[in-house]
Design an enzyme around this catalytic site. Structure first.
Site, short mmCIF file in Angstrom:
data_model
loop_
_atom_site.label_atom_id
_atom_site.label_comp_id
_atom_site.label_asym_id
_atom_site.label_seq_id
_atom_site.Cartn_x
_atom_site.Cartn_y
_atom_site.Cartn_z
N ASP A 169 40.02 30.00 38.68
CA ASP A 169 40.13 31.37 39.16
C ASP A 169 39.99 32.69 38.62
O ASP A 169 41.25 32.76 38.26
CB ASP A 169 41.03 30.84 39.82
CG ASP A 169 41.81 31.74 41.05
OD1 ASP A 169 41.89 32.99 41.22
OD2 ASP A 169 42.92 31.66 42.09
N HIS A 176 44.33 39.05 39.38
CA HIS A 176 45.85 37.99 38.88
C HIS A 176 45.57 39.03 37.46
O HIS A 176 46.84 38.65 36.72
CB HIS A 176 44.60 37.11 38.35
CG HIS A 176 45.23 36.22 40.09
ND1 HIS A 176 46.61 36.63 41.14
CD2 HIS A 176 44.57 35.89 41.25
CE1 HIS A 176 46.37 36.15 42.23
NE2 HIS A 176 45.33 35.63 42.34
#
Length: 210
Positions: A97, A102
């Site tokens: 991911d 992030h």
């Protein structure tokens, strides 16, 4: 946005070989101002369901779907403290991911966050490891898992996990997790096999006084 996750374990992962998965959009719910997509991934070993919240995509006169489950009620039987590392989001990206929000401050701000934040599954995984330790079982004994992601967790935050164990079910627990006054995980439930691990690899207790 990743709103919730469910997992049903059908059998143990093999130590080697290939695993074929099949994915489909199982449901699309119309929440008015948003849509929720239920993405189901199945294999011989598990069924995993992602609830994806899409702001601005509702209003198509579809079924609203199930209501948000009520918060678990009952006395807190255990409290756990789960620390995260300031580099944990970067390390978690190695699992595949690689969404920029992030890791990239600009991408996080574009998503409405003050800085990069942990993947929801990263926060849930860290909590599940601590639950397994406290229940005296091994993470590989996990049978079912579910939780809603209700607030961001930032790398370096500590999670305060309240565990509400079901009476007579030592291998099953309901839980909520907060950080900095925000409820990060809600409606959590984890169920493990009742038998303790027998492979010679006992789980070491962390924060035994938490």
């Amino acid at each position: 946005m990743h709103g919730a996750q469910r997992l049903l374990v059908r059998g143990p992962l093999p130590p080697s070989g290939e695993l074929t998965t099949h994915s489909r959009v199982a449901e699309v719910w119309d929440k008015g101002s948003a849509a929720v997509f239920e993405v189901e991934v199945t294999s011989e070993c598990f069924v995993a369901t992602w609830s994806l919240f899409a702001p601005g995509c509702g209003g198509f006169d579809g079924d609203r779907g199930p209501s948000t489950p009520a918060r678990a009620e009952g006395p807190t039987t255990r409290r756990l403290s789960v620390d995260t590392h300031h580099r944990q989001a970067a390390l978690y990206r190695l699992l595949g991911d690689r969404h920029a929000m992030h890791i990239d401050p600009a991408a996080a701000r574009a998503a409405g966050m003050p800085r990069p934040f942990l993947h929801g599954l990263c926060s849930l995984a860290a909590t599940t490891l601590a639950l397994a330790r406290r229940l005296g079982t091994h993470p590989a004994e996990l049978l079912e898992l579910e939780a809603r992601f209700t607030a961001p967790v930032f790398p370096g935050d500590s999670l305060d996990v309240s565990v509400l164990a079901d009476p007579g079910a030592d291998s099953e627990a309901r839980f909520e997790a907060t950080t900095e006054g925000r409820r990060a995980l809600s409606g959590g439930r984890a169920r493990f096999r009742s038998a303790p691990p027998t492979d010679g690899h006992p789980i070491q207790e962390e924060n035994p006084d938490a």
